[in-house]
Design an enzyme around this catalytic site. Structure first.
Site, PDB file in Angstrom:
ATOM      1  N   LYS A 125       0.835  -1.201   0.000  1.00 53.56           N
ATOM      2  CA  LYS A 125       0.000   0.000   0.000  1.00 53.56           C
ATOM      3  C   LYS A 125       0.872   1.254   0.000  1.00 53.56           C
ATOM      4  O   LYS A 125       0.705   2.156  -0.832  1.00 53.56           O
ATOM      5  CB  LYS A 125      -0.907   0.004   1.232  1.00 53.56           C
ATOM      6  CG  LYS A 125      -1.724  -1.265   1.462  1.00 53.56           C
ATOM      7  CD  LYS A 125      -2.741  -1.508   0.399  1.00 53.56           C
ATOM      8  CE  LYS A 125      -3.722  -2.599   0.778  1.00 53.56           C
ATOM      9  NZ  LYS A 125      -3.130  -3.934   0.992  1.00 53.56           N
ATOM     10  N   LYS A 160      -8.371   1.311   4.376  1.00 60.80           N
ATOM     11  CA  LYS A 160      -7.904  -0.075   4.366  1.00 60.80           C
ATOM     12  C   LYS A 160      -6.644  -0.212   5.206  1.00 60.80           C
ATOM     13  O   LYS A 160      -5.838   0.727   5.309  1.00 60.80           O
ATOM     14  CB  LYS A 160      -7.638  -0.545   2.936  1.00 60.80           C
ATOM     15  CG  LYS A 160      -6.771   0.380   2.097  1.00 60.80           C
ATOM     16  CD  LYS A 160      -6.780  -0.069   0.635  1.00 60.80           C
ATOM     17  CE  LYS A 160      -6.097   0.943  -0.262  1.00 60.80           C
ATOM     18  NZ  LYS A 160      -6.162   0.566  -1.695  1.00 60.80           N
ATOM     19  N   ARG A 211      -5.962  -5.401 -12.583  1.00 65.17           N
ATOM     20  CA  ARG A 211      -4.680  -5.997 -12.205  1.00 65.17           C
ATOM     21  C   ARG A 211      -3.803  -6.036 -13.458  1.00 65.17           C
ATOM     22  O   ARG A 211      -4.116  -6.698 -14.434  1.00 65.17           O
ATOM     23  CB  ARG A 211      -4.876  -7.399 -11.636  1.00 65.17           C
ATOM     24  CG  ARG A 211      -3.609  -8.246 -11.498  1.00 65.17           C
ATOM     25  CD  ARG A 211      -2.534  -7.613 -10.599  1.00 65.17           C
ATOM     26  NE  ARG A 211      -3.043  -7.216  -9.311  1.00 65.17           N
ATOM     27  CZ  ARG A 211      -3.186  -8.049  -8.270  1.00 65.17           C
ATOM     28  NH1 ARG A 211      -2.852  -9.315  -8.401  1.00 65.17           N
ATOM     29  NH2 ARG A 211      -3.660  -7.599  -7.124  1.00 65.17           N
ATOM     30  N   ARG A 226     -11.520  -6.192 -12.497  1.00 63.04           N
ATOM     31  CA  ARG A 226     -12.398  -6.820 -11.508  1.00 63.04           C
ATOM     32  C   ARG A 226     -13.536  -5.846 -11.201  1.00 63.04           C
ATOM     33  O   ARG A 226     -13.324  -4.817 -10.568  1.00 63.04           O
ATOM     34  CB  ARG A 226     -11.597  -7.177 -10.264  1.00 63.04           C
ATOM     35  CG  ARG A 226     -10.529  -8.240 -10.547  1.00 63.04           C
ATOM     36  CD  ARG A 226      -9.449  -8.263  -9.503  1.00 63.04           C
ATOM     37  NE  ARG A 226      -8.607  -7.064  -9.560  1.00 63.04           N
ATOM     38  CZ  ARG A 226      -7.642  -6.789  -8.689  1.00 63.04           C
ATOM     39  NH1 ARG A 226      -7.391  -7.620  -7.693  1.00 63.04           N
ATOM     40  NH2 ARG A 226      -6.935  -5.685  -8.820  1.00 63.04           N
ATOM     41  N   ARG A 234     -16.136  -3.143  -3.738  1.00 62.75           N
ATOM     42  CA  ARG A 234     -14.814  -3.738  -3.913  1.00 62.75           C
ATOM     43  C   ARG A 234     -14.790  -4.620  -5.148  1.00 62.75           C
ATOM     44  O   ARG A 234     -15.695  -5.417  -5.377  1.00 62.75           O
ATOM     45  CB  ARG A 234     -14.433  -4.563  -2.680  1.00 62.75           C
ATOM     46  CG  ARG A 234     -14.332  -3.775  -1.393  1.00 62.75           C
ATOM     47  CD  ARG A 234     -14.213  -4.688  -0.191  1.00 62.75           C
ATOM     48  NE  ARG A 234     -15.398  -5.532  -0.043  1.00 62.75           N
ATOM     49  CZ  ARG A 234     -15.511  -6.518   0.843  1.00 62.75           C
ATOM     50  NH1 ARG A 234     -14.503  -6.787   1.657  1.00 62.75           N
ATOM     51  NH2 ARG A 234     -16.613  -7.226   0.912  1.00 62.75           N
ATOM     52  N   ASP A 274      -2.432  -2.430  -9.172  1.00 63.01           N
ATOM     53  CA  ASP A 274      -3.877  -2.256  -9.254  1.00 63.01           C
ATOM     54  C   ASP A 274      -4.176  -0.836  -9.688  1.00 63.01           C
ATOM     55  O   ASP A 274      -3.672   0.131  -9.098  1.00 63.01           O
ATOM     56  CB  ASP A 274      -4.526  -2.550  -7.903  1.00 63.01           C
ATOM     57  CG  ASP A 274      -4.432  -4.015  -7.525  1.00 63.01           C
ATOM     58  OD1 ASP A 274      -4.211  -4.850  -8.426  1.00 63.01           O
ATOM     59  OD2 ASP A 274      -4.569  -4.337  -6.328  1.00 63.01           O
ATOM     60  N   GLU A 282      -2.467   0.253  -5.703  1.00 62.66           N
ATOM     61  CA  GLU A 282      -1.604  -0.672  -4.968  1.00 62.66           C
ATOM     62  C   GLU A 282      -0.510  -1.194  -5.889  1.00 62.66           C
ATOM     63  O   GLU A 282      -0.677  -1.247  -7.112  1.00 62.66           O
ATOM     64  CB  GLU A 282      -2.393  -1.864  -4.402  1.00 62.66           C
ATOM     65  CG  GLU A 282      -3.358  -1.506  -3.293  1.00 62.66           C
ATOM     66  CD  GLU A 282      -3.953  -2.733  -2.622  1.00 62.66           C
ATOM     67  OE1 GLU A 282      -3.378  -3.840  -2.773  1.00 62.66           O
ATOM     68  OE2 GLU A 282      -4.990  -2.597  -1.948  1.00 62.66           O
ATOM     69  N   ASN A 284       1.504  -4.655  -5.841  1.00 64.82           N
ATOM     70  CA  ASN A 284       1.590  -5.966  -5.188  1.00 64.82           C
ATOM     71  C   ASN A 284       2.911  -6.643  -5.554  1.00 64.82           C
ATOM     72  O   ASN A 284       3.154  -6.950  -6.717  1.00 64.82           O
ATOM     73  CB  ASN A 284       0.407  -6.827  -5.630  1.00 64.82           C
ATOM     74  CG  ASN A 284      -0.920  -6.207  -5.243  1.00 64.82           C
ATOM     75  OD1 ASN A 284      -1.367  -6.347  -4.112  1.00 64.82           O
ATOM     76  ND2 ASN A 284      -1.550  -5.509  -6.173  1.00 64.82           N
TER      77      ASN A 284
END
Length: 321
Positions: A125, A160, A211, A226, A234, A274, A282, A284
């Site tokens: 994050k 979050k 993603r 997504r 979400r 993301d 984000e 990852n």
């Protein structure tokens, strides 16, 4: 014959048809590599040597028994050509210790993806804060008053934890929500833990949370968008979102270009970012997932591209040694 070890969560708990770690092992097997599996608990340091209790596997994703143990061995991890670190968050003390142990292996010309020091430094994050030109308005704080003022200014936000995954403990904050104070108290653990608060991006309802994979700093041409379920905001598949494969647009490539060189410089060779609308949310780095979902409808094999890079890099490592 090349050898790869994959450090991951228990393999007996995965879905072999959709798990990215399993897909990476399948790609290695297709290239006639020896494939080994182990967990964090199977690694230890003794008299300056990092040892592993490894299971050599034969894989078949179309079988109910999707892995077979060929060999059960204990040996130094320096016997591997490449180690893929695929342990899921949270980044706890055991994960921290793992990165320290793997540094002993890395200095002996074992290619580790991603680099241990980079895994240690790049919170998934917080790492986005180094690229503010790509991100929505963002606050990181544990202070209830500061968070409330931020929400008052932007009206609708998302809060979050800094160590979550899969959409867990992510909430929408609205200034007129009677549960606002309770949510902030819960996610910050009553003001004892820093959290991330970001301006809500309405575009998620239409374009989803994309993603995008970066391999050696370069973006793959397809992403998995997504789309949130009708009763949720979400996009995470684990939170009920629906995935659809899309091609990257100009803004996606621009974001990738903004961060790509920094990723490579730090040794973050396999990353899943993301992107919601025009914004990076984000980065990852621990165990980016969803590669098989992209390959299915497009034929674009993210794992193949990563192993193309790995084989080139191993040649460079060999030349340096």
């Amino acid at each position: 014959m090349r050898k790869v070890a994959v450090i991951m969560d228990p393999i007996e708990n995965i879905n072999a048809l959709s798990d990215t770690s399993f897909a990476l092992m399948l790609e290695a097997q297709a290239r006639d590599w020896e494939v080994y599996y182990l967990q964090t608990k199977d690694i230890w340091l003794q008299e300056g040597i990092v040892w592993g209790h490894l299971l050599q596997l034969k894989l078949n994703k179309h079988s109910e028994q999707y892995f077979e143990i060929l060999n059960d061995i204990i040996q130094p991890l320096t016997e591997m050509d490449c180690i893929l670190v695929r342990k899921d968050p949270p980044f706890d003390s055991e994960y921290l210790y793992l990165t320290h142990l793997l540094e002993h292996v890395e200095v002996q010309d074992v290619l580790i993806i991603n680099r241990p020091i980079a895994l240690r430094n790049a919170n998934e994050k917080l790492f986005t804060s180094w690229f503010p030109q790509c991100c929505p308005k963002t606050l990181v704080s544990s202070n209830h008053e500061v968070i409330t003022e931020f929400v008052e200014h932007y009206e609708t936000c998302v809060i979050k934890p800094l160590d979550g995954l899969g959409g867990r403990s992510i909430f929408k904050l609205e200034i007129n929500d009677p549960n606002l104070n309770s949510i902030i108290e819960s996610v910050t653990q009553r003001g004892t833990e820093h959290v991330m608060v970001q301006e809500f991006i309405p575009a998620i309802a239409e374009v989803g949370d994309k993603r995008i994979f970066l391999i050696n700093g370069k973006a793959a041409p397809f992403a998995l968008a997504r789309i949130p379920a009708t009763d949720d905001f979400r996009g995470n598949l684990a939170a009920g979102g629906n995935g659809t494969v899309v091609e990257l647009n100009d803004r996606d490539y621009w974001i990738a270009e903004q961060i790509g060189a920094s990723l490579v410089e730090q040794g973050l060779y396999f990353v899943g970012i993301d992107v919601i609308g025009d914004y990076l949310t984000e980065i990852n780095v621990t165990s980016p997932s969803l590669a098989p979902e992209i390959e299915g409808p497009t034929g674009f094999n993210v794992c193949e591209k990563l192993f193309d890079f790995i084989e080139i890099e191993l040649g460079a490592v060999g030349n340096r040694s």
